[in-house]
Design a protein around this motif. Structure first.
Motif, PDB file in Angstrom:
ATOM      1  N   PHE A  38       9.760 -47.866  15.699  1.00 39.70           N
ATOM      2  CA  PHE A  38       9.329 -47.082  16.857  1.00 39.70           C
ATOM      3  C   PHE A  38       8.688 -48.033  17.851  1.00 39.70           C
ATOM      4  O   PHE A  38       7.459 -48.186  17.891  1.00 39.70           O
ATOM      5  CB  PHE A  38       8.342 -45.999  16.399  1.00 39.70           C
ATOM      6  CG  PHE A  38       7.980 -44.998  17.459  1.00 39.70           C
ATOM      7  CD1 PHE A  38       8.845 -43.963  17.775  1.00 39.70           C
ATOM      8  CD2 PHE A  38       6.760 -45.091  18.130  1.00 39.70           C
ATOM      9  CE1 PHE A  38       8.504 -43.026  18.749  1.00 39.70           C
ATOM     10  CE2 PHE A  38       6.418 -44.153  19.108  1.00 39.70           C
ATOM     11  CZ  PHE A  38       7.289 -43.127  19.407  1.00 39.70           C
ATOM     12  N   PRO A  39       9.507 -48.697  18.670  1.00 41.74           N
ATOM     13  CA  PRO A  39       8.952 -49.658  19.631  1.00 41.74           C
ATOM     14  C   PRO A  39       8.044 -48.952  20.637  1.00 41.74           C
ATOM     15  O   PRO A  39       8.466 -47.976  21.265  1.00 41.74           O
ATOM     16  CB  PRO A  39      10.202 -50.205  20.345  1.00 41.74           C
ATOM     17  CG  PRO A  39      11.358 -49.864  19.463  1.00 41.74           C
ATOM     18  CD  PRO A  39      10.970 -48.606  18.760  1.00 41.74           C
ATOM     19  N   ILE A  40       6.819 -49.437  20.768  1.00 41.07           N
ATOM     20  CA  ILE A  40       5.884 -48.837  21.722  1.00 41.07           C
ATOM     21  C   ILE A  40       5.628 -49.794  22.871  1.00 41.07           C
ATOM     22  O   ILE A  40       4.893 -50.767  22.744  1.00 41.07           O
ATOM     23  CB  ILE A  40       4.552 -48.465  21.042  1.00 41.07           C
ATOM     24  CG1 ILE A  40       4.814 -47.508  19.883  1.00 41.07           C
ATOM     25  CG2 ILE A  40       3.599 -47.830  22.057  1.00 41.07           C
ATOM     26  CD1 ILE A  40       3.559 -47.101  19.120  1.00 41.07           C
TER      27      ILE A  40
ATOM     28  N   ASP B 241       9.464 -38.419  11.172  1.00 41.36           N
ATOM     29  CA  ASP B 241       9.670 -39.132   9.913  1.00 41.36           C
ATOM     30  C   ASP B 241      11.130 -39.501   9.610  1.00 41.36           C
ATOM     31  O   ASP B 241      11.961 -38.628   9.384  1.00 41.36           O
ATOM     32  CB  ASP B 241       9.117 -38.261   8.775  1.00 41.36           C
ATOM     33  CG  ASP B 241       9.301 -38.929   7.426  1.00 41.36           C
ATOM     34  OD1 ASP B 241       9.220 -40.160   7.365  1.00 41.36           O
ATOM     35  OD2 ASP B 241       9.532 -38.195   6.447  1.00 41.36           O
ATOM     36  N   GLY B 242      11.407 -40.772   9.641  1.00 38.19           N
ATOM     37  CA  GLY B 242      12.745 -41.263   9.305  1.00 38.19           C
ATOM     38  C   GLY B 242      13.691 -41.332  10.482  1.00 38.19           C
ATOM     39  O   GLY B 242      14.757 -41.919  10.395  1.00 38.19           O
ATOM     40  N   MET B 243      13.304 -40.724  11.613  1.00 34.28           N
ATOM     41  CA  MET B 243      14.172 -40.744  12.792  1.00 34.28           C
ATOM     42  C   MET B 243      13.374 -41.152  14.041  1.00 34.28           C
ATOM     43  O   MET B 243      13.726 -40.793  15.169  1.00 34.28           O
ATOM     44  CB  MET B 243      14.820 -39.372  12.961  1.00 34.28           C
ATOM     45  CG  MET B 243      16.148 -39.371  13.716  1.00 34.28           C
ATOM     46  SD  MET B 243      17.317 -40.624  13.215  1.00 34.28           S
ATOM     47  CE  MET B 243      17.920 -39.924  11.681  1.00 34.28           C
ATOM     48  N   GLU B 244      12.306 -41.929  13.807  1.00 36.79           N
ATOM     49  CA  GLU B 244      11.446 -42.373  14.910  1.00 36.79           C
ATOM     50  C   GLU B 244      12.228 -43.124  15.984  1.00 36.79           C
ATOM     51  O   GLU B 244      11.943 -43.023  17.177  1.00 36.79           O
ATOM     52  CB  GLU B 244      10.335 -43.297  14.392  1.00 36.79           C
ATOM     53  CG  GLU B 244       9.365 -42.643  13.434  1.00 36.79           C
ATOM     54  CD  GLU B 244       9.760 -42.879  11.992  1.00 36.79           C
ATOM     55  OE1 GLU B 244      10.940 -42.637  11.648  1.00 36.79           O
ATOM     56  OE2 GLU B 244       8.910 -43.315  11.212  1.00 36.79           O
ATOM     57  N   GLY B 245      13.203 -43.895  15.540  1.00 37.40           N
ATOM     58  CA  GLY B 245      13.958 -44.729  16.477  1.00 37.40           C
ATOM     59  C   GLY B 245      14.671 -43.901  17.535  1.00 37.40           C
ATOM     60  O   GLY B 245      14.619 -44.216  18.731  1.00 37.40           O
ATOM     61  N   TYR B 246      15.330 -42.863  17.089  1.00 34.34           N
ATOM     62  CA  TYR B 246      16.011 -41.989  18.055  1.00 34.34           C
ATOM     63  C   TYR B 246      15.001 -41.258  18.936  1.00 34.34           C
ATOM     64  O   TYR B 246      15.199 -41.100  20.140  1.00 34.34           O
ATOM     65  CB  TYR B 246      16.935 -40.990  17.342  1.00 34.34           C
ATOM     66  CG  TYR B 246      18.401 -41.339  17.503  1.00 34.34           C
ATOM     67  CD1 TYR B 246      19.056 -41.116  18.717  1.00 34.34           C
ATOM     68  CD2 TYR B 246      19.120 -41.910  16.463  1.00 34.34           C
ATOM     69  CE1 TYR B 246      20.389 -41.446  18.880  1.00 34.34           C
ATOM     70  CE2 TYR B 246      20.462 -42.253  16.618  1.00 34.34           C
ATOM     71  CZ  TYR B 246      21.090 -42.015  17.831  1.00 34.34           C
ATOM     72  OH  TYR B 246      22.402 -42.352  18.004  1.00 34.34           O
ATOM     73  N   ALA B 247      13.903 -40.823  18.337  1.00 37.29           N
ATOM     74  CA  ALA B 247      12.869 -40.150  19.127  1.00 37.29           C
ATOM     75  C   ALA B 247      12.371 -41.076  20.230  1.00 37.29           C
ATOM     76  O   ALA B 247      12.243 -40.675  21.396  1.00 37.29           O
ATOM     77  CB  ALA B 247      11.712 -39.730  18.224  1.00 37.29           C
ATOM     78  N   GLN B 248      12.135 -42.317  19.876  1.00 35.15           N
ATOM     79  CA  GLN B 248      11.648 -43.292  20.856  1.00 35.15           C
ATOM     80  C   GLN B 248      12.622 -43.453  22.009  1.00 35.15           C
ATOM     81  O   GLN B 248      12.221 -43.527  23.160  1.00 35.15           O
ATOM     82  CB  GLN B 248      11.414 -44.642  20.167  1.00 35.15           C
ATOM     83  CG  GLN B 248      10.819 -45.713  21.058  1.00 35.15           C
ATOM     84  CD  GLN B 248      11.877 -46.507  21.836  1.00 35.15           C
ATOM     85  OE1 GLN B 248      13.076 -46.363  21.619  1.00 35.15           O
ATOM     86  NE2 GLN B 248      11.441 -47.328  22.753  1.00 35.15           N
ATOM     87  N   GLN B 249      13.911 -43.537  21.704  1.00 31.29           N
ATOM     88  CA  GLN B 249      14.883 -43.791  22.768  1.00 31.29           C
ATOM     89  C   GLN B 249      14.912 -42.642  23.773  1.00 31.29           C
ATOM     90  O   GLN B 249      15.004 -42.858  24.974  1.00 31.29           O
ATOM     91  CB  GLN B 249      16.275 -44.034  22.169  1.00 31.29           C
ATOM     92  CG  GLN B 249      17.269 -44.583  23.168  1.00 31.29           C
ATOM     93  CD  GLN B 249      16.785 -45.881  23.817  1.00 31.29           C
ATOM     94  OE1 GLN B 249      16.018 -46.633  23.226  1.00 31.29           O
ATOM     95  NE2 GLN B 249      17.221 -46.131  25.036  1.00 31.29           N
ATOM     96  N   TYR B 250      14.809 -41.421  23.274  1.00 33.36           N
ATOM     97  CA  TYR B 250      14.797 -40.274  24.188  1.00 33.36           C
ATOM     98  C   TYR B 250      13.483 -40.166  24.948  1.00 33.36           C
ATOM     99  O   TYR B 250      13.459 -39.858  26.142  1.00 33.36           O
ATOM    100  CB  TYR B 250      15.129 -38.979  23.431  1.00 33.36           C
ATOM    101  CG  TYR B 250      16.623 -38.822  23.217  1.00 33.36           C
ATOM    102  CD1 TYR B 250      17.271 -39.467  22.162  1.00 33.36           C
ATOM    103  CD2 TYR B 250      17.401 -38.091  24.106  1.00 33.36           C
ATOM    104  CE1 TYR B 250      18.643 -39.369  21.988  1.00 33.36           C
ATOM    105  CE2 TYR B 250      18.780 -37.982  23.941  1.00 33.36           C
ATOM    106  CZ  TYR B 250      19.391 -38.615  22.889  1.00 33.36           C
ATOM    107  OH  TYR B 250      20.757 -38.529  22.737  1.00 33.36           O
TER     108      TYR B 250
END
Length: 288
Positions: free
Chosen positions: A234-236, A268-277
């Motif tokens: 989850f890049p911040i 949980d487990g899908m932080e990467g996609y959440a971050q991109q959106y």
DNA sequence: ACCCAGGCGGGCG
DNA sequence: CGCCCGCATGGG
């Protein structure tokens, strides 16, 4: 013409332009509803376009690809097998997320080469998107291998960059990051096999990347997400930090560490996609 | 002219 | 360990 028919929603434009590695090393154009992109890899050049009506991803290539490896490259690059409905089910936790999803429905977290991603995101620190693009282009033009028969250059490999001088790298758009990309290039061409990180867990891979000078918490997460597709990452960056604080903490400043914990609990487990959106929605809306 | 940018490492308290 | 500062360069 070679093509792949897609099942789920696919937004090629936003998959590329949303600040992922392809945003920095592809050339795009758009004509009557069809988005086209050309990008170079370490092996050759790929041209891809997406026809929304036919749901067909068309592609052609030059350089060291076979019919099979080219298809594999495109399918992998755009992650055609990601189950978008399942992903949306997991990350549509609130109004902000559902708004982001409806705005960029079909945007994928793409799958990129580890070294390409490392170079792009070391360059991204304290920089802006346009300059990152220009820097990558200049570095490719100066240090990338030539694609046979054309004046076009391939993406500069770790080996290519490791042989350059720091002051030359600085002049070619890297600025103060020159020493970082040279060091990373030396490490990746001499002692560290980036392929070995695929089989590491998230934490171990992150520690390994962060041993490289110039790769910190955020850049490591970008590499783990856009190259290794570890969805716990989850890049911040400033945009994500601001939008998280605004949407979920009533505008209150929060330390990065706490935001990581928040994201891990919520997506949980899908932080990467959440971050991109989150990132692309916040940027596009200029949420500050 | 002046401000700022998908952070980071190093130095200090 | 947490905080703070400087950083090359060019686009807005």
């Amino acid at each position: 013409m070679n093509s792949i028919t897609l099942n789920g929603p696919f937004d090629m434009k936003n998959s590329i332009e949303s600040g992922q590695p392809l945003a920095f090393h592809s050339q795009c154009s758009e004509s009557n509803g069809t988005f086209h992109a050309r990008y170079s890899t370490s092996e050759g050049a790929m041209s891809a376009s997406y026809n929304k009506e036919a749901k067909k991803l068309n592609y052609s290539w030059e350089g060291g690809y076979t019919k099979e490896s080219a298809r594999k490259e495109v399918a992998r690059r755009f992650c055609i097998n990601d189950d978008m409905q399942s992903i949306y089910g997991k990350i549509s936790t609130d109004d902000f997320m559902t708004d982001a999803i409806s705005a960029y429905k079909g945007m994928r977290v793409t799958c990129n080469d580890p070294w390409d991603t490392t170079l792009c995101f070391i360059l991204s620190q304290f920089n802006n998107m346009k300059r990152i693009r220009n820097s990558v282009r200049m570095l490719a033009n100066s240090y990338g291998q030539q694609l046979d028969g054309t004046g076009e250059r391939l993406f500069p490999s770790a080996d290519d960059i490791s042989k350059a001088g720091i002051s030359d790298l600085m002049r070619h758009g890297a600025g103060f990051r020159a020493k970082y990309i040279k060091g990373a290039a030396e490490t990746c061409s001499e002692s560290l096999d980036l392929q070995s990180l695929y089989k590491m867990d998230y934490e171990t891979a992150k520690e390994t990347l962060m041993e490289i000078n110039g790769i910190g918490d955020k850049v490591a997460d970008c590499i783990l997400l856009f190259a290794y597709r570890k969805m716990e990452s989850f890049p911040i960056d400033v945009w994500v930090k601001r939008v998280l604080e605004k949407v979920y903490f009533n505008g209150k400043k929060k330390p990065i560490k706490e935001l990581h914990t928040f994201a891990a609990d919520r997506w949980d487990g899908m932080e990467g996609y959440a971050q991109q959106y989150l990132f692309w929605h916040a940027r596009s809306m200029k949420i500050k």
